[in-house]
Design an enzyme around this catalytic site. Sequence first.
Site, PDB file in Angstrom:
ATOM      1  N   ARG A 226     -12.962 -22.923  19.032  1.00 22.52           N
ATOM      2  CA  ARG A 226     -12.600 -24.215  19.615  1.00 22.52           C
ATOM      3  C   ARG A 226     -11.994 -24.005  20.986  1.00 22.52           C
ATOM      4  O   ARG A 226     -11.703 -22.878  21.396  1.00 22.52           O
ATOM      5  CB  ARG A 226     -11.604 -24.948  18.710  1.00 22.52           C
ATOM      6  N   GLY A 227     -11.759 -25.110  21.691  1.00 19.41           N
ATOM      7  CA  GLY A 227     -11.057 -25.023  22.953  1.00 19.41           C
ATOM      8  C   GLY A 227      -9.555 -24.875  22.726  1.00 19.41           C
ATOM      9  O   GLY A 227      -9.064 -24.958  21.599  1.00 19.41           O
ATOM     10  N   THR A 231      -2.293 -22.246  18.061  1.00 15.40           N
ATOM     11  CA  THR A 231      -1.522 -23.209  17.283  1.00 15.40           C
ATOM     12  C   THR A 231      -1.311 -22.652  15.887  1.00 15.40           C
ATOM     13  O   THR A 231      -1.832 -21.598  15.530  1.00 15.40           O
ATOM     14  CB  THR A 231      -2.191 -24.589  17.240  1.00 15.40           C
ATOM     15  N   TYR A 232      -0.517 -23.379  15.110  1.00 16.99           N
ATOM     16  CA  TYR A 232      -0.164 -22.936  13.757  1.00 16.99           C
ATOM     17  C   TYR A 232      -0.606 -23.980  12.743  1.00 16.99           C
ATOM     18  O   TYR A 232      -0.479 -25.184  12.962  1.00 16.99           O
ATOM     19  CB  TYR A 232       1.352 -22.729  13.648  1.00 16.99           C
ATOM     20  N   HIS A 233      -1.130 -23.491  11.616  1.00 19.15           N
ATOM     21  CA  HIS A 233      -1.431 -24.341  10.466  1.00 19.15           C
ATOM     22  C   HIS A 233      -0.702 -23.788   9.253  1.00 19.15           C
ATOM     23  O   HIS A 233      -0.617 -22.562   9.077  1.00 19.15           O
ATOM     24  CB  HIS A 233      -2.932 -24.366  10.161  1.00 19.15           C
ATOM     25  N   GLY A 295      -8.035 -29.963  18.811  1.00 16.40           N
ATOM     26  CA  GLY A 295      -8.838 -28.880  19.343  1.00 16.40           C
ATOM     27  C   GLY A 295     -10.258 -29.042  18.843  1.00 16.40           C
ATOM     28  O   GLY A 295     -10.485 -29.166  17.635  1.00 16.40           O
ATOM     29  N   LEU A 307      -8.176 -32.043  14.255  1.00 15.44           N
ATOM     30  CA  LEU A 307      -6.775 -32.388  14.489  1.00 15.44           C
ATOM     31  C   LEU A 307      -5.886 -31.783  13.413  1.00 15.44           C
ATOM     32  O   LEU A 307      -6.346 -31.403  12.331  1.00 15.44           O
ATOM     33  CB  LEU A 307      -6.604 -33.907  14.492  1.00 15.44           C
ATOM     34  N   SER A 308      -4.592 -31.712  13.724  1.00 14.55           N
ATOM     35  CA  SER A 308      -3.591 -31.363  12.717  1.00 14.55           C
ATOM     36  C   SER A 308      -2.365 -32.231  12.954  1.00 14.55           C
ATOM     37  O   SER A 308      -1.921 -32.410  14.094  1.00 14.55           O
ATOM     38  CB  SER A 308      -3.224 -29.877  12.788  1.00 14.55           C
ATOM     39  N   CYS A 324       0.107 -24.483  21.706  1.00 17.86           N
ATOM     40  CA  CYS A 324      -0.972 -24.983  22.565  1.00 17.86           C
ATOM     41  C   CYS A 324      -0.866 -24.448  23.992  1.00 17.86           C
ATOM     42  O   CYS A 324      -1.418 -25.028  24.928  1.00 17.86           O
ATOM     43  CB  CYS A 324      -1.019 -26.514  22.556  1.00 17.86           C
TER      44      CYS A 324
END
Length: 378
Positions: A226-227, A231-233, A295, A307-308, A324
Amino acid sequence: MSAAITLRPARAGEAAALSAIAQAAKAHWGYPPEWLADWQPGLTLSEADLQASHVIVAEADGRLLGFAALRMVEDLAELQHCWVLPEAMGKGVGRALMAAMRRDSLAQGQPHIKLLADPNAEGFYRHLGARTVGKADSTPAGRRLPVMLLQNAQPLPAGVVAPYWFGQLPYVPTWRAMQAYTSARDAASPDELWLLEHPPVFTQGQAGKPEHVLQLSDIPIVPIDRGGQVTYHGPGQLVGYLMVDLSRRKLGVREYVRRIEQSIIELLAEFGIESYGKVDAPGVYVNEAKIAALGLRIRNGKSYHGLSLNVDMDLAPFAQINPCGYAGLQVAQLADFGIKETPASLAPRLAAKINALLALEGTASVADYALSSKPVAA
């Protein structure tokens, strides 16, 4: 056939017997001899195939009646075979085999089983809940076979984009599934929204710079397509992956991003939380803290990733990165505002917002969206 049907793993030495079942089942469907000859090589299993695949056989009174084979291909669960002897058809053998395959796929954290369907079996798989997402070349030359997905997901109320709730799934198989869906789809394939949670993981976008990872830990870092930056999930965060044909919907990328952001903004407004997007920094913010990230990847006019939204999670891992790509950027979550929700409870509500906005025709004015031109705090 009064004896009970039992299922068990295939045993060494059974490859020839299983090959005979596959060839007998194929011949039963009445294909022209030249077609059947073309398919014969793919209907012959070797002992090596039994080692490389998860193979379940059905038997009664010690007699083999059918089998199914599931193989992991690039972190995807793909159904290689599902064949039943002609005399055992209509006895529930195929359904039992597919239920076993589905349980095995789910146990491995797979979002779905991908299969290249025999045209005569497409209805059978549809009855089990599979959907046709495209066509693929196969033998004999010139024929196109249905590519289907049998999902381990709960369908949510329908809309222009079909939403599904998956629960918690590991990141990499889900990412591979998004890629597979996008590669297989054609002009008739439905747009879909996959809603889920992930175990802890950092994902690094294509433009990701290593200096934005401030601290290494036992949380894996996965470079993806992705662009954006890192980030964190993690559990307690609602993730939404959008497989949308933008060309078919006549949506530009910027308008698409705005509509995704606006769906989150409108959802938060229902809880009395005022939020907004950033003109040059996709995502949704509350008091300059980022509460939702975006993203995307667009391939041939079709999107995936998404999204998140931070709901009720451990935010500490965000301190290990520049979220980000912005140093010092604060993050927020719904729980900070006393909101007692979970990703599962919010999934259908967010899906409804996204569907309402994607159903709109035309392009809105920037003034129609909750946007701030103020730069992200650095």
